[in-house]
Design a protein around this motif. Structure first.
Motif, PDB file in Angstrom:
ATOM      1  N   ASN A  92     -12.026   3.610  -4.576  1.00  0.00           N
ATOM      2  CA  ASN A  92     -10.920   2.665  -4.729  1.00  0.00           C
ATOM      3  C   ASN A  92     -11.105   1.393  -3.924  1.00  0.00           C
ATOM      4  OD1 ASN A  92      -9.089   4.027  -6.514  1.00  0.00           O
ATOM      5  ND2 ASN A  92      -8.899   5.534  -4.884  1.00  0.00           N
ATOM      6  N   PHE A  93     -12.200   1.326  -3.175  1.00  0.00           N
ATOM      7  CA  PHE A  93     -12.425   0.132  -2.362  1.00  0.00           C
ATOM      8  C   PHE A  93     -12.780  -1.021  -3.289  1.00  0.00           C
ATOM      9  CE2 PHE A  93     -14.854  -2.728   0.339  1.00  0.00           C
ATOM     10  CZ  PHE A  93     -14.056  -2.770   1.467  1.00  0.00           C
ATOM     11  N   ASP A  94     -12.057  -2.094  -3.157  1.00  0.00           N
ATOM     12  CA  ASP A  94     -12.229  -3.227  -4.057  1.00  0.00           C
ATOM     13  C   ASP A  94     -13.319  -4.138  -3.500  1.00  0.00           C
ATOM     14  OD1 ASP A  94     -12.013  -5.256  -5.823  1.00  0.00           O
ATOM     15  OD2 ASP A  94     -10.086  -5.997  -5.093  1.00  0.00           O
TER      16      ASP A  94
ATOM     17  N   LEU B  42     -13.183   8.801  13.210  1.00  0.00           N
ATOM     18  CA  LEU B  42     -12.632   8.059  12.081  1.00  0.00           C
ATOM     19  C   LEU B  42     -11.628   7.023  12.584  1.00  0.00           C
ATOM     20  CD1 LEU B  42     -12.106  10.938   9.514  1.00  0.00           C
ATOM     21  CD2 LEU B  42     -13.870   9.209   9.496  1.00  0.00           C
ATOM     22  N   GLY B  43     -10.860   7.421  13.597  1.00  0.00           N
ATOM     23  CA  GLY B  43      -9.884   6.499  14.156  1.00  0.00           C
ATOM     24  C   GLY B  43     -10.533   5.234  14.681  1.00  0.00           C
ATOM     25  N   VAL B  44     -11.684   5.382  15.324  1.00  0.00           N
ATOM     26  CA  VAL B  44     -12.379   4.208  15.857  1.00  0.00           C
ATOM     27  C   VAL B  44     -12.700   3.225  14.732  1.00  0.00           C
ATOM     28  CG1 VAL B  44     -14.563   3.442  16.838  1.00  0.00           C
ATOM     29  CG2 VAL B  44     -13.360   5.342  17.851  1.00  0.00           C
ATOM     30  N   PHE B  45     -13.187   3.761  13.600  1.00  0.00           N
ATOM     31  CA  PHE B  45     -13.581   2.865  12.512  1.00  0.00           C
ATOM     32  C   PHE B  45     -12.371   2.287  11.783  1.00  0.00           C
ATOM     33  CE2 PHE B  45     -17.414   5.817  12.493  1.00  0.00           C
ATOM     34  CZ  PHE B  45     -18.166   4.953  13.256  1.00  0.00           C
ATOM     35  N   MET B  46     -11.240   2.982  11.857  1.00  0.00           N
ATOM     36  CA  MET B  46     -10.071   2.525  11.117  1.00  0.00           C
ATOM     37  C   MET B  46      -9.167   1.606  11.925  1.00  0.00           C
ATOM     38  SD  MET B  46      -8.889   6.088   9.411  1.00  0.00           S
ATOM     39  CE  MET B  46      -9.888   6.984   8.238  1.00  0.00           C
ATOM     40  N   ALA B  47      -9.239   1.698  13.248  1.00  0.00           N
ATOM     41  CA  ALA B  47      -8.238   1.014  14.073  1.00  0.00           C
ATOM     42  C   ALA B  47      -8.284  -0.491  13.877  1.00  0.00           C
ATOM     43  CB  ALA B  47      -8.474   1.356  15.535  1.00  0.00           C
ATOM     44  N   GLN B  48      -7.121  -1.066  13.748  1.00  0.00           N
ATOM     45  CA  GLN B  48      -7.034  -2.523  13.648  1.00  0.00           C
ATOM     46  C   GLN B  48      -6.343  -3.114  14.856  1.00  0.00           C
ATOM     47  OE1 GLN B  48      -5.538  -3.869   9.767  1.00  0.00           O
ATOM     48  NE2 GLN B  48      -7.562  -4.773   9.707  1.00  0.00           N
TER      49      GLN B  48
ATOM     50  N   ALA C 214      -9.925  -8.198  -0.988  1.00  0.00           N
ATOM     51  CA  ALA C 214      -9.439  -8.610   0.327  1.00  0.00           C
ATOM     52  C   ALA C 214     -10.377  -8.073   1.401  1.00  0.00           C
ATOM     53  CB  ALA C 214      -8.033  -8.065   0.534  1.00  0.00           C
ATOM     54  N   GLN C 215     -10.445  -8.796   2.539  1.00  0.00           N
ATOM     55  CA  GLN C 215     -11.343  -8.328   3.595  1.00  0.00           C
ATOM     56  C   GLN C 215     -10.855  -6.992   4.164  1.00  0.00           C
ATOM     57  OE1 GLN C 215     -11.815 -10.849   7.009  1.00  0.00           O
ATOM     58  NE2 GLN C 215     -13.558  -9.678   7.762  1.00  0.00           N
ATOM     59  N   TRP C 216      -9.554  -6.910   4.416  1.00  0.00           N
ATOM     60  CA  TRP C 216      -9.009  -5.681   5.004  1.00  0.00           C
ATOM     61  C   TRP C 216      -8.230  -4.945   3.941  1.00  0.00           C
ATOM     62  CZ3 TRP C 216     -11.194  -4.774   9.451  1.00  0.00           C
ATOM     63  CH2 TRP C 216     -11.678  -5.855  10.173  1.00  0.00           C
ATOM     64  N   GLN C 217      -8.633  -3.737   3.671  1.00  0.00           N
ATOM     65  CA  GLN C 217      -7.974  -2.966   2.627  1.00  0.00           C
ATOM     66  C   GLN C 217      -7.391  -1.685   3.196  1.00  0.00           C
ATOM     67  OE1 GLN C 217     -10.375  -2.667  -0.903  1.00  0.00           O
ATOM     68  NE2 GLN C 217     -11.292  -4.665  -0.566  1.00  0.00           N
ATOM     69  N   PHE C 218      -6.529  -1.061   2.399  1.00  0.00           N
ATOM     70  CA  PHE C 218      -5.824   0.169   2.798  1.00  0.00           C
ATOM     71  C   PHE C 218      -5.092  -0.034   4.130  1.00  0.00           C
ATOM     72  CE2 PHE C 218      -9.680   1.334   0.479  1.00  0.00           C
ATOM     73  CZ  PHE C 218      -9.127   1.960  -0.622  1.00  0.00           C
ATOM     74  N   VAL C 219      -4.518  -1.212   4.300  1.00  0.00           N
ATOM     75  CA  VAL C 219      -3.912  -1.524   5.594  1.00  0.00           C
ATOM     76  C   VAL C 219      -2.628  -0.720   5.773  1.00  0.00           C
ATOM     77  CG1 VAL C 219      -2.905  -3.343   6.964  1.00  0.00           C
ATOM     78  CG2 VAL C 219      -4.902  -3.809   5.563  1.00  0.00           C
ATOM     79  N   GLU C 220      -2.493  -0.163   6.973  1.00  0.00           N
ATOM     80  CA  GLU C 220      -1.255   0.544   7.321  1.00  0.00           C
ATOM     81  C   GLU C 220      -0.762  -0.014   8.641  1.00  0.00           C
ATOM     82  OE1 GLU C 220      -1.731   4.781   7.463  1.00  0.00           O
ATOM     83  OE2 GLU C 220      -3.120   4.681   5.781  1.00  0.00           O
ATOM     84  N   HIS C 221       0.526  -0.066   8.770  1.00  0.00           N
ATOM     85  CA  HIS C 221       1.086  -0.656   9.966  1.00  0.00           C
ATOM     86  C   HIS C 221       2.405   0.026  10.266  1.00  0.00           C
ATOM     87  CE1 HIS C 221       2.580  -3.631  12.766  1.00  0.00           C
ATOM     88  NE2 HIS C 221       1.360  -4.102  12.838  1.00  0.00           N
ATOM     89  N   ALA C 222       2.556   0.548  11.450  1.00  0.00           N
ATOM     90  CA  ALA C 222       3.826   1.179  11.800  1.00  0.00           C
ATOM     91  C   ALA C 222       4.132   0.885  13.261  1.00  0.00           C
ATOM     92  CB  ALA C 222       3.740   2.686  11.582  1.00  0.00           C
TER      93      ALA C 222
ATOM     94  N   MET D 251       0.854  -1.202   0.000  1.00  0.00           N
ATOM     95  CA  MET D 251       0.000   0.000   0.000  1.00  0.00           C
ATOM     96  C   MET D 251       0.875   1.232   0.000  1.00  0.00           C
ATOM     97  SD  MET D 251      -3.082   0.964  -0.076  1.00  0.00           S
ATOM     98  CE  MET D 251      -3.291   2.673  -0.504  1.00  0.00           C
ATOM     99  N   GLY D 252       0.803   1.998  -1.075  1.00  0.00           N
ATOM    100  CA  GLY D 252       1.689   3.143  -1.195  1.00  0.00           C
ATOM    101  C   GLY D 252       1.181   4.370  -0.465  1.00  0.00           C
ATOM    102  N   PHE D 253      -0.001   4.835  -0.849  1.00  0.00           N
ATOM    103  CA  PHE D 253      -0.488   6.116  -0.332  1.00  0.00           C
ATOM    104  C   PHE D 253      -1.260   5.906   0.963  1.00  0.00           C
ATOM    105  CE2 PHE D 253      -3.630   9.643  -0.536  1.00  0.00           C
ATOM    106  CZ  PHE D 253      -2.720  10.680  -0.400  1.00  0.00           C
ATOM    107  N   PRO D 254      -0.779   6.438   2.089  1.00  0.00           N
ATOM    108  CA  PRO D 254      -1.449   6.162   3.379  1.00  0.00           C
ATOM    109  C   PRO D 254      -2.708   7.006   3.540  1.00  0.00           C
ATOM    110  CG  PRO D 254       0.423   7.592   3.728  1.00  0.00           C
ATOM    111  CD  PRO D 254       0.396   7.292   2.255  1.00  0.00           C
ATOM    112  N   ILE D 255      -3.742   6.689   2.783  1.00  0.00           N
ATOM    113  CA  ILE D 255      -4.924   7.557   2.732  1.00  0.00           C
ATOM    114  C   ILE D 255      -5.627   7.639   4.082  1.00  0.00           C
ATOM    115  CG2 ILE D 255      -6.443   5.711   1.879  1.00  0.00           C
ATOM    116  CD1 ILE D 255      -7.809   7.933   0.174  1.00  0.00           C
ATOM    117  N   LEU D 256      -5.612   6.535   4.838  1.00  0.00           N
ATOM    118  CA  LEU D 256      -6.313   6.563   6.128  1.00  0.00           C
ATOM    119  C   LEU D 256      -5.609   7.526   7.087  1.00  0.00           C
ATOM    120  CD1 LEU D 256      -7.220   2.801   6.646  1.00  0.00           C
ATOM    121  CD2 LEU D 256      -8.586   4.605   5.652  1.00  0.00           C
ATOM    122  N   SER D 257      -4.287   7.443   7.124  1.00  0.00           N
ATOM    123  CA  SER D 257      -3.556   8.362   8.003  1.00  0.00           C
ATOM    124  C   SER D 257      -3.780   9.799   7.589  1.00  0.00           C
ATOM    125  CB  SER D 257      -2.060   8.060   7.966  1.00  0.00           C
ATOM    126  OG  SER D 257      -1.812   6.812   8.531  1.00  0.00           O
TER     127      SER D 257
END
Lengths: 515, 487
Positions: free
Chosen positions: A49-51, A120-126, A55-63, A1-7
């Motif tokens: 852009n949501f496919d 938004l963070g609540v809905f995005m948090a993994q 995949a079940q989890w998309q736009f995944v970011e991890h740091a 995932m290149g562009f961190p759109i969620l962040s």
């Protein structure tokens, strides 16, 4: 995932919030509106852009930024729809506060933008704890919004809101710590597939329930909601009803159901019982309200009770219905609070009796109000109909008695909403000042038009909203299948009829006699 | 064990003692006018002490490597961690002190010198591995504290606070001594590892009495319920900068001493003291929260808040695991930042005539009259209440995580539920500052030093603090591991 759109979606309102703290009123309003609009555009890009079916989890970011928990973001279709709801409502909230907030505007806008970040963070948090931080952090801006810019009794309401929801949530934290310790991870997708021992599930379920039931809110812990709504400024009510209540529904669907399926099945009776009481009781309470906001607040409790019942019906229809109900209620109740806000700004009272005959002097307003009233009742063609129909169809698989009671709530809902509408918009113009109120201006018209378009779209072509969630709901249903209780409607498939129902036998005396 | 190595590992104490003695001579000759210069010199001595302490090799926990004078003191990473925190807190207190006393004609050079001696005593408390050195360190730090409490000689409240503190502190010291004598009597040694070895074979009931007395005395020092009653009076009566000091550095030292004591010499008999700690913990959380509700005086309220915080710290101790000890250290860092932030803000709250604003009524509507200060206090209060995303949440998170991992789920559940009561009075701060109308006009400017302490504290407790968690976590767990490596 290149562009961190969620962040980026989190960062834009955060930066704007900090900027607003230091800006004077005019520019703070513009900055806040721009930031929320940028976030809305980003949301549209996200949806585009949501496919679907990917995949079940998309736009995944991890740091690996923190110790003890991860900065892990990612969305599925369910989260996507709720994110869309939030970013759609936020610019409307900012517009709704454009003229009505005159005191400490910069701080107000900062609080709202911070609220958006946390929602938004609540809905995005993994990650479990990242979720908790966002979930709980939302209390701070809402406390300030109610307490600083609220009505006369705002201090009581803000305390009640804060302490009620905090008490509900802290036990959830202990449950989360236990889960992370037992499963060895705080990663939500992993935990959704983890099988906790059934005995432990019960305690964990109750701990999560304590939090979500208060937030939802379910009867009998709903009493903070009417107070908070009545005292909050209009935009605060919109965001409270539109998104904050959905955090709990999202919590049920993300945590309680997939992580503790057996416990969820065991406690189904509890959810159904509370939901049934809530629907009938709060609808009756709504019937006798004199305060418009209180009336809509109680109707929210009733609608959310249908959501809880639908989510715990353990079938695809129930889950889909519950989700659509949340989206629909987010739009409709938000719109209704705006309707109240518009006339409150003009007359500074929420007493129903102080209005009357508004259809004469405010025809545009009356039209929109009518549409949202009908959507709240569940008229076919509006989002409310789809939501109620699918939800109740789902609940019917599980319990026909519960469906019966919940449907009563819908009839009562029609009663209190139509009664409200009649008293406000129809009848004589008995109050001179109410009769002199000007109709909607362009700003108000555009807010209502956007909401009306969304309500009608969801009512006429709900597939757009269901499609992204479909595979996630099916996955959840498959996970729940192991524990799904048998419904009470045990349909037996008999032998098929030889003929179609409208079959008319020709050339036979015996059938002719029937005429 | 050569003298060279012993002197090397006690270099901090020796250096600070020399600095203190030299500064004392300077004070004696120059009098009150040099007080500010002495303060700056004392601060630089403490900065030097931090630099030296941080440079000490702590890598290997091998037995005896970093102990000095035949096991009287041990400069392991636990001691280093606690000492640096103590010195930092002392520096912050020295920065915010002078103006308060100068305006009351009471600032003299003895104050920073006594601070230095107090710092030495506190450093000894956390690194002592022998009951005798522990007691000497405890008394050294207490002695300067008694003087601080009554430093405003002309103010009767200050005198009363000093007297109360002295009498109850002496009582606590006596109880500790009695407990120590029992422990010594049954173990035959005052050395920590010796006591542990003696008790591991045989733990008589008399020794249990000793442990209980020692813990009771230590509970006095950390102001845990049921030995907390001196705290509100002393905190209210003592001059505000002194209260800030009491709530920060000595608290760290006393908790550090308690943790080492509980986990090293008594570490083999966890079950003997766990119940006591659990009781003290829950009682402190509840009493600290309930006691604060009716308070109008902000200092008194913060006193109850510190009792409340001690309760959470004890949750970590009850776990009696390395994770618990590390959680305590993390909690202490955040607690010190919150405490110093709140007290420096309190010192900045003054009306136009320079009179301190000390009650809720005084600070109503602060967000309109002094928005910067009000927002900083808002951060501090939400952080104290443990509401994410502020960093105070992380402190509670780690202690409760340790408790859950140790299987103490009921303790964690009760503790965290009681923290909601605490949230009530922290919210009152916000309510008064943000929701109420302003009544009094506060002073608009504040000295630079106060702002520095406040802003640094606020940055630590802001969500930015989470970025420090990997580093803080690893340092704290290394420090905690040192306690368990000895055993």
């Amino acid at each position: 995932m290149g562009f961190p759109i969620l962040s980026i979606m989190l960062l834009v309102p955060l930066v704007a919030a900090i900027a607003c703290l230091f800006l004077e009123a005019k520019s703070a309003r513009v900055v806040a509106l721009l930031a929320t609009l940028i976030d809305f555009v980003l949301g549209v890009v996200l949806w585009a852009n949501f496919d679907i079916g990917g995949a079940q989890w998309q736009f995944v970011e991890h740091a690996p930024l923190f110790a003890g928990f991860n900065y892990a973001l990612g969305i599925d279709g369910i989260a996507l729809m709720l994110i869309m709801l939030s970013v759609f409502l936020m610019p409307i909230c900012i517009l709704a506060s454009w003229n009505s907030i005159t005191r400490r505007v910069g701080e107000y806008m900062a609080a709202f933008l911070l609220m958006e970040v946390l929602m938004l963070g609540v809905f995005m948090a993994q990650d479990l704890f990242l979720f908790y931080i966002f979930f709980e952090g939302g209390l701070i801006p809402m406390y300030l919004i109610i307490g600083v810019w609220g009505g006369d009794n705002r201090i009581y309401a803000s305390y009640k809101f804060f302490l009620y929801t905090l008490l509900g949530s802290v036990l959830m934290l202990i449950a989360m710590l236990w889960m992370a310790n037992a499963a060895g991870t705080s990663d939500i997708p992993t935990l959704m597939q983890y099988n906790f021992p059934v005995e432990a599930q019960r305690w964990l379920w109750l701990a999560f329930f304590a939090s979500f039931a208060v937030k939802m809110p379910m009867w009998p812990v709903h009493t903070w909601l009417p107070d908070a709504h009545v005292q909050a400024p209009t935009a605060g009510s919109v965001i409270l009803a539109g998104v904050l209540l959905k955090l709990a529904g999202y919590g049920f669907i993300r945590f309680s159901l997939p992580m503790f399926p057996q416990a969820s099945a065991q406690f189904m009776w509890l959810i159904f019982a509370l939901s049934m009481i809530a629907v009938v009781y709060t609808s009756l309470v709504a019937l006798v309200q004199h305060d418009m906001k209180k009336l809509i607040a109680y109707s929210s409790v009733a609608h959310m009770a249908i959501v809880t019942a639908a989510l715990f019906a353990f079938n695809v229809q129930g889950l889909e219905g519950g989700m659509i109900m949340m989206l629909s209620h987010g739009l409709v109740s938000g719109a209704l609070f705006l309707c109240v806000g518009v006339i409150y700004d003009r007359l500074h009272t929420r007493e129903i009796d102080r209005y009357g005959g508004l259809a004469i002097n405010m025809p545009k307003y009356a039209l929109f109000f009518l549409l949202f009233t009908m959507a709240s009742i569940g008229l076919p063609g509006t989002s409310g109909f789809v939501a109620e129909f699918v939800s109740l169809a789902g609940v019917y698989h599980a319990s026909s008695f519960a469906t019966l009671v919940l449907t009563t709530g819908i009839i009562l809902g029609a009663a209190y909403m139509l009664y409200l509408y009649r008293r406000v918009a129809f009848g004589d113009q008995k109050n001179a000042d109410a009769a002199a109120m000007p109709d909607l201006d362009l700003r108000e018209w555009s807010m209502f038009a956007a909401l009306a378009a969304a309500v009608l779209w969801m009512g006429i072509y709900p597939e757009s909203f269901i499609a992204p969630m479909r595979s996630d709901i099916q996955a959840l249903d498959a996970r729940l299948a192991q524990a799904a209780p048998k419904g009470d409607a045990q349909l037996k498939v008999g032998p098929p009829n030889a003929h179609a129902a409208n079959y008319i036998a020709h050339g036979s005396e015996s059938t002719g006699e029937a005429h | 064990m050569s003298y060279a190595s012993s002197l090397y590992f006690t270099g901090t104490e020796i250096g600070l003692s020399l600095a203190g003695l030299v500064l004392l001579l300077v004070v004696a000759w120059t009098g009150a006018k040099s007080a500010r210069v002495i303060t700056i010199l004392a601060v630089s001595a403490l900065v030097g002490a931090i630099a030296f302490t941080a440079s000490l090799p702590t890598g290997s926990p091998a037995d005896g490597f970093n102990s000095a004078f035949g096991g009287l003191l041990r400069m392991d990473s636990f001691a280093v961690f606690a000492k640096i925190l103590i010195y930092l807190a002392t520096i912050a207190c020295l920065i915010i002190t002078p103006r308060f006393f100068e305006e009351r004609d009471g600032y003299r050079g003895e104050y920073p010198v006594l601070m230095l001696f107090g710092a030495i005593g506190m450093g000894m408390m956390v690194s002592a591995t022998n009951l005798m050195t522990l007691y000497i360190g405890l008394e050294l730090s207490s002695l300067s504290s008694y003087v601080f409490a009554s430093f405003l000689r002309s103010d009767w409240r200050s005198n009363e606070a000093g007297l109360k503190y002295f009498i109850l502190g002496a009582l606590a010291s006596g109880i500790i001594l009695y407990g120590m004598s029992l422990v010594y009597g049954f173990a035959g040694t005052t050395d920590y590892s010796g006591i542990r070895a003696a008790f591991s074979t045989h733990f008589p009931i008399g020794a249990l009495f000793g442990v209980v007395f020692v813990l009771a005395g230590l509970a006095f020092k950390i102001a845990a319920v049921p030995f907390h009653m001196w705290t509100p009076d002393v905190y209210e009566g003592a001059p505000t900068p002194v209260t800030a000091f009491f709530a920060s550095a000595p608290k760290v030292a006393a908790i550090g001493m308690l943790v080492r004591m509980a986990l090293v010499p008594f570490g083999g008999e966890v079950e003997a003291w766990r119940q006591i700690v659990i009781f003290a913990s829950i009682a402190s959380i509840v009493v600290g929260a309930l006691g604060a509700i009716g308070q109008q005086n902000l200092k008194r309220l913060l006193a109850y808040s510190s009792i409340n915080n001690v309760g959470f710290l004890l949750v970590g101790l009850a776990a009696a695991t390395p994770a618990g000890a590390s959680a305590i250290l993390i909690y202490l860092v955040i607690y010190v930042a919150m405490t110093l932030g709140s007290f420096s803000a309190l010192l900045m709250l003054r009306d136009k005539e320079g009179q301190p604003l000390e009650t809720f009524a005084d600070i109503s509507g602060l967000s309109t009259t002094r928005p910067g200060l009000a927002w900083c206090l808002l951060f501090v209060m939400f952080s104290l209440a443990g509401i994410p995303p502020l960093f105070g949440f992380w402190a509670k998170f780690v202690v409760f995580q340790a408790a859950v991992q140790a299987g103490l789920v009921p303790l964690a559940a009760i503790g965290i539920a009681a923290s909601v009561i605490g949230a009530f009075y922290y919210l009152r701060f916000i309510k008064v500052m943000f929701f109420d109308e302003s009544k009094r006009e506060p002073e608009q400017t504040s000295p630079m030093g106060h702002w520095v302490v406040l802003v640094v504290s606020v940055i630590v407790i802001s969500p930015l603090g989470y970025f420090a968690t990997p580093w803080l976590g690893s340092v704290a767990s290394q420090a905690a591991a040192a306690l368990f490596a000895v055993a």
